[in-house]
Design a protein around this motif. Structure first.
Motif, PDB file in Angstrom:
ATOM      1  N   CYS A 198       0.815  -1.217   0.000  1.00  0.00           N
ATOM      2  CA  CYS A 198       0.000   0.000   0.000  1.00  0.00           C
ATOM      3  C   CYS A 198       0.844   1.261   0.000  1.00  0.00           C
ATOM      4  O   CYS A 198       2.027   1.253   0.355  1.00  0.00           O
ATOM      5  CB  CYS A 198      -0.938   0.015   1.203  1.00  0.00           C
ATOM      6  N   LEU A 212      -3.670   3.622  -1.273  1.00  0.00           N
ATOM      7  CA  LEU A 212      -3.778   3.049  -2.612  1.00  0.00           C
ATOM      8  C   LEU A 212      -3.125   1.679  -2.565  1.00  0.00           C
ATOM      9  O   LEU A 212      -2.014   1.528  -2.035  1.00  0.00           O
ATOM     10  CB  LEU A 212      -3.077   3.930  -3.648  1.00  0.00           C
ATOM     11  N   THR A 213      -3.813   0.678  -3.101  1.00  0.00           N
ATOM     12  CA  THR A 213      -3.275  -0.678  -3.050  1.00  0.00           C
ATOM     13  C   THR A 213      -3.734  -1.467  -4.265  1.00  0.00           C
ATOM     14  O   THR A 213      -4.546  -0.982  -5.071  1.00  0.00           O
ATOM     15  CB  THR A 213      -3.714  -1.383  -1.747  1.00  0.00           C
ATOM     16  N   VAL A 214      -3.211  -2.665  -4.397  1.00  0.00           N
ATOM     17  CA  VAL A 214      -3.574  -3.561  -5.497  1.00  0.00           C
ATOM     18  C   VAL A 214      -3.989  -4.901  -4.907  1.00  0.00           C
ATOM     19  O   VAL A 214      -3.292  -5.460  -4.059  1.00  0.00           O
ATOM     20  CB  VAL A 214      -2.386  -3.775  -6.462  1.00  0.00           C
ATOM     21  N   PHE A 262      -5.962  -4.546 -14.777  1.00  0.00           N
ATOM     22  CA  PHE A 262      -5.586  -3.373 -13.993  1.00  0.00           C
ATOM     23  C   PHE A 262      -5.679  -2.104 -14.834  1.00  0.00           C
ATOM     24  O   PHE A 262      -6.136  -1.060 -14.357  1.00  0.00           O
ATOM     25  CB  PHE A 262      -4.161  -3.551 -13.460  1.00  0.00           C
ATOM     26  N   ASN A 266     -11.666   0.408 -13.699  1.00  0.00           N
ATOM     27  CA  ASN A 266     -11.563   1.556 -12.786  1.00  0.00           C
ATOM     28  C   ASN A 266     -11.179   1.152 -11.368  1.00  0.00           C
ATOM     29  O   ASN A 266     -10.800   1.990 -10.552  1.00  0.00           O
ATOM     30  CB  ASN A 266     -12.887   2.326 -12.725  1.00  0.00           C
ATOM     31  N   GLY A 267     -11.312  -0.133 -11.057  1.00  0.00           N
ATOM     32  CA  GLY A 267     -10.917  -0.610  -9.744  1.00  0.00           C
ATOM     33  C   GLY A 267     -12.013  -0.518  -8.707  1.00  0.00           C
ATOM     34  O   GLY A 267     -13.200  -0.373  -9.018  1.00  0.00           O
ATOM     35  N   THR A 269     -13.442   1.136  -4.980  1.00  0.00           N
ATOM     36  CA  THR A 269     -13.409   2.174  -3.952  1.00  0.00           C
ATOM     37  C   THR A 269     -14.014   1.560  -2.697  1.00  0.00           C
ATOM     38  O   THR A 269     -15.150   1.077  -2.731  1.00  0.00           O
ATOM     39  CB  THR A 269     -14.213   3.415  -4.373  1.00  0.00           C
ATOM     40  N   SER A 317      -5.301  -8.283 -11.561  1.00  0.00           N
ATOM     41  CA  SER A 317      -4.960  -7.342 -10.492  1.00  0.00           C
ATOM     42  C   SER A 317      -5.944  -6.184 -10.524  1.00  0.00           C
ATOM     43  O   SER A 317      -6.279  -5.670 -11.596  1.00  0.00           O
ATOM     44  CB  SER A 317      -3.534  -6.812 -10.672  1.00  0.00           C
ATOM     45  N   GLN A 319      -6.897  -2.414  -8.850  1.00  0.00           N
ATOM     46  CA  GLN A 319      -6.487  -1.286  -8.015  1.00  0.00           C
ATOM     47  C   GLN A 319      -7.589  -0.977  -7.001  1.00  0.00           C
ATOM     48  O   GLN A 319      -8.771  -1.117  -7.295  1.00  0.00           O
ATOM     49  CB  GLN A 319      -6.207  -0.051  -8.879  1.00  0.00           C
ATOM     50  N   MET A 320      -7.202  -0.570  -5.810  1.00  0.00           N
ATOM     51  CA  MET A 320      -8.196  -0.256  -4.777  1.00  0.00           C
ATOM     52  C   MET A 320      -7.799   1.009  -4.021  1.00  0.00           C
ATOM     53  O   MET A 320      -6.656   1.178  -3.621  1.00  0.00           O
ATOM     54  CB  MET A 320      -8.349  -1.412  -3.783  1.00  0.00           C
ATOM     55  N   LYS A 321      -8.777   1.877  -3.866  1.00  0.00           N
ATOM     56  CA  LYS A 321      -8.630   3.068  -3.028  1.00  0.00           C
ATOM     57  C   LYS A 321      -9.396   2.788  -1.738  1.00  0.00           C
ATOM     58  O   LYS A 321     -10.615   2.633  -1.751  1.00  0.00           O
ATOM     59  CB  LYS A 321      -9.189   4.294  -3.745  1.00  0.00           C
TER      60      LYS A 321
END
Length: 681
Positions: A198, A212-214, A262, A266-267, A269, A317, A319-321
């Protein structure tokens, strides 16, 4: 926070009140209340069904099926109904679980063929048989609900596997239900164990901080497998399957270009109440109260691709907020804002942000201010308590002194507590949507939210004191109909909820066809349904019961039939011979319009006064800060010249007593600024 013992007493009072007001057995009331709690946490879907069956070593109270995860849940209960908290012994638990397992194996073998087709148990057994025949079950959960407690060593029963199916046995005891209450009150929750690299975005000076992480696709599948709908309690949308272009794109990317997921997606939230970092690696290792606010489709698409299509998600993968909001009081508003700004993948309906609707504020304000008429020789008037937030009724009493608490309970009796689920159900029924209500609380609430959203969009004064009084009257009508059906000599058991739903909607249709309106003011004044109308309700309910329990050709399952709009069409065609009712039970169209106009005028005046009070009570320093807030952000482009001039005069003290019109403008400027991040403190 109330103790477990205090929660136990309140819980028993809830069951007693619910049982008396609806005319059902206390054990049935317990089972349904507990199930609704499990729906709220995602342990059950909103489509769970109550269905009692007890015979030849079998005992079951209902079932649930999670179509996406292919999880079948079969439920039973042990209701002690004791003032003292009882213990569920090992022998009783084993007996309950054995009877559940016996029912399941019998249902898979075709038990429905030996059950009366008009019973709820028939539909339950038939559905379980059908799921098994179509190989649509990956996991079977046998759950025993109890108002007692159980020793910790009996809570973790090993999962068995046979024929590629996991068999899980669980106990939901009072301590578990208490934890649900604590979670809803912001004092407890669940933790997700992960290992995520992160990047910290901001610091502790803010109300929230972010990472922010994956997330690897396999990790996401494992987390969803374990927690299911718990991850989406605050999400504004449900998974739309692969119907929209976005979801088809997700599946195609997973299958053909997983390494590009990825880049293309958009990942996610998400929000949490806290995170725990690994001291050595700096990775996130625990997430408390993990909520996927935007990204439900992404999560479900990855899960479905892995589970249903057998696709590998190892190279996926996401992306994550992740935003952490530690203050429970700020979480609902924060999540609503995040959802509003982050959800852009598909069209958002009016129902999606209903949790942030002024509707709740209005209903809560009326429930606090308006006293119900005193009836039956009562010396003290009472309120109907709107539980806008789960656990609010019990929390309101938590720190009251004994004499103050007694007064609170007298003024807010348990049988006059209502929430948005009950409100949406009773309103939908009068709007003649019994098929929607029969689909479960989740679908009913969604449709009601859409209706209220459209209503407020057309008329922001629609939720008046008159609306509130009539809504309470419809709740009284609903509970009266439940008692009538439960005690009727013709009622054989089963499909009571559907009978009540269709009977109320039929009454609504009959009244509408007569070009008049039911006099809900009379029900409000009496706090009861007039005896003359009660007798008519009994006549309607008997005919409705006979009609819905004999479904049209092709519908063997009555529960499924009542969820179909064709069922409502068939009920509407009934020609029930009703006695002529007294004219006082109805009002004409002209009187109704006049009453609505007067209510809106009163609300408009009240709103104007409230805005004036708000504006006058703000300090000059607050207005000066607000003026600086806008000018620093090119407010001359955001506000009109007239608005900016008025704000500057207010900030400079040239306006000492703003008029109603000025107050309205200043109020809206202030509120808009707050929604844009302005904080005068």
């Amino acid at each position: 926070m109330p103790s477990l013992e205090e929660f136990h007493q309140d819980f028993l009072q809830s069951i007693l009140s619910d049982s008396e007001s609806r005319g059902v057995l206390k054990s049935q009331s317990f089972f349904e209340i507990a199930c609704e709690d499990l729906v709220s946490t995602g342990d059950l879907t909103g489509n769970y069904t109550t269905a009692d069956y007890s015979k030849k070593g079998m005992e079951v109270s209902g079932f649930d099926y999670d179509e996406e995860r292919k999880v079948l849940t079969i439920l039973n209960h042990q209701f002690f109904q004791d003032d003292e908290l009882q213990t569920l012994t090992k022998s009783v638990l084993e007996n309950k679980l054995a009877r559940l397992r016996k029912f399941y194996t019998s249902a898979v073998d075709g038990l429905f063929k030996n059950i009366e087709e008009t019973s709820e148990a028939y539909g339950m057994a038939y559905n379980i048989y059908r799921y098994a025949q179509r190989d649509q079950v990956r996991r079977v959960r046998f759950i025993v609900l109890t108002d007692g407690k159980i020793s910790r060593n009996l809570l973790d029963i090993p999962i068995e596997q046979k024929g590629g199916i996991d068999y899980e046995s669980r106990v939901i005891d009072l301590e578990y239900l208490y934890k649900i209450y604590e979670t809803a009150s912001g004092s407890a929750g669940f933790e997700v164990e992960v290992n995520l690299p992160c990047l910290r975005v901001n610091d502790n000076r803010h109300d929230y901080f972010s990472y922010l992480t994956v997330v690897n696709g396999k990790t996401l599948v494992q987390v969803y497998e374990e927690f299911g709908q718990k991850l989406f309690e605050q999400n504004v949308r449900t998974f739309l399957q692969f119907k929209g272009n976005v979801n088809k794109g997700l599946r195609n990317t997973i299958e053909y270009k997983p390494e590009m997921f990825f880049a293309y997606n958009n990942g996610i939230t998400a929000t949490a109440s806290d995170v725990e970092l690994d001291e050595k690696t700096g990775n996130i290792r625990k997430i408390a109260n993990f909520q996927i606010v935007n990204g439900g489709q992404t999560t479900s698409a990855i899960y479905a691709a892995f589970k249903n299509s057998g696709l590998s998600v190892d190279d996926v993968s996401v992306q994550m907020k992740l935003s952490v909001v530690k203050d429970a009081r700020l979480q609902d508003e924060f999540i609503s804002r995040v959802a509003e700004y982050a959800n852009t993948q598909n069209k958002i309906n009016n129902s999606d942000f209903f949790s942030n609707s002024p509707f709740h504020k209005d209903i809560k304000e009326y429930s606090t201010r308006i006293f119900a008429p005193a009836v039956g020789g009562a010396q003290r008037r009472t309120h109907w308590f709107y539980e806008r937030v789960r656990g609010e009724y019990l929390n309101s009493q938590a720190y009251l002194k004994a004499d103050v608490k007694r007064r609170f309970l007298i003024e807010n009796p348990k049988n006059q507590v209502f929430d948005k689920t009950l409100l949406s159900k009773t309103e939908n029924l009068w709007l003649q949507r019994p098929d929607i209500v029969s689909k479960g609380a989740q679908e009913s609430f969604k449709k009601f939210a859409e209706y209220i959203g459209d209503l407020l969009e057309k008329d922001d004064l629609a939720i008046t004191e008159s609306f509130y009084n009539e809504a309470i009257a419809r709740i009284i009508l609903f509970r009266t109909m439940e008692r009538i059906v439960s005690k009727a000599p013709w009622y054989d058991g089963g499909f009571r909820a559907q009978t009540v739903a269709y009977s109320i909607s039929y009454l609504s249709a009959v009244v509408q066809a007569s070009n008049v309106f039911l006099n809900f003011d009379l029900i409000w004044e009496l706090q009861a349904v007039p005896a003359e109308l009660e007798s008519v309700l009994g006549i309607i309910a008997e005919r409705v019961y006979a009609t819905i329990t004999h479904p049209a050709s092709g519908y063997a399952n009555i529960a499924q039939w009542t969820k179909n709009s064709n069922c409502w069409e068939s009920v509407k065609l009934m020609n029930v011979d009703l006695p002529e009712l007294d004219s006082s039970l109805f009002i004409d169209r002209q009187t109704s319009k006049y009453k609505q106009k007067e209510s809106k005028n009163i609300k408009s005046i009240d709103q104007g006064i409230d805005k004036q009070i708000f504006v006058i009570q703000r300090s000059r320093e607050d207005w000066r800060k607000l003026f600086n807030f806008y000018t620093a952000r090119n407010g001359r482009r955001i506000l009109s010249g007239m608005q900016l001039d008025m704000l500057e005069k207010m900030a400079s003290g040239y306006i000492t007593t703003p008029s109603e019109k000025q107050s309205k403008i200043l109020y809206e400027i202030f509120r808009d600024a707050q929604s844009d991040g302005f904080d005068p403190s």
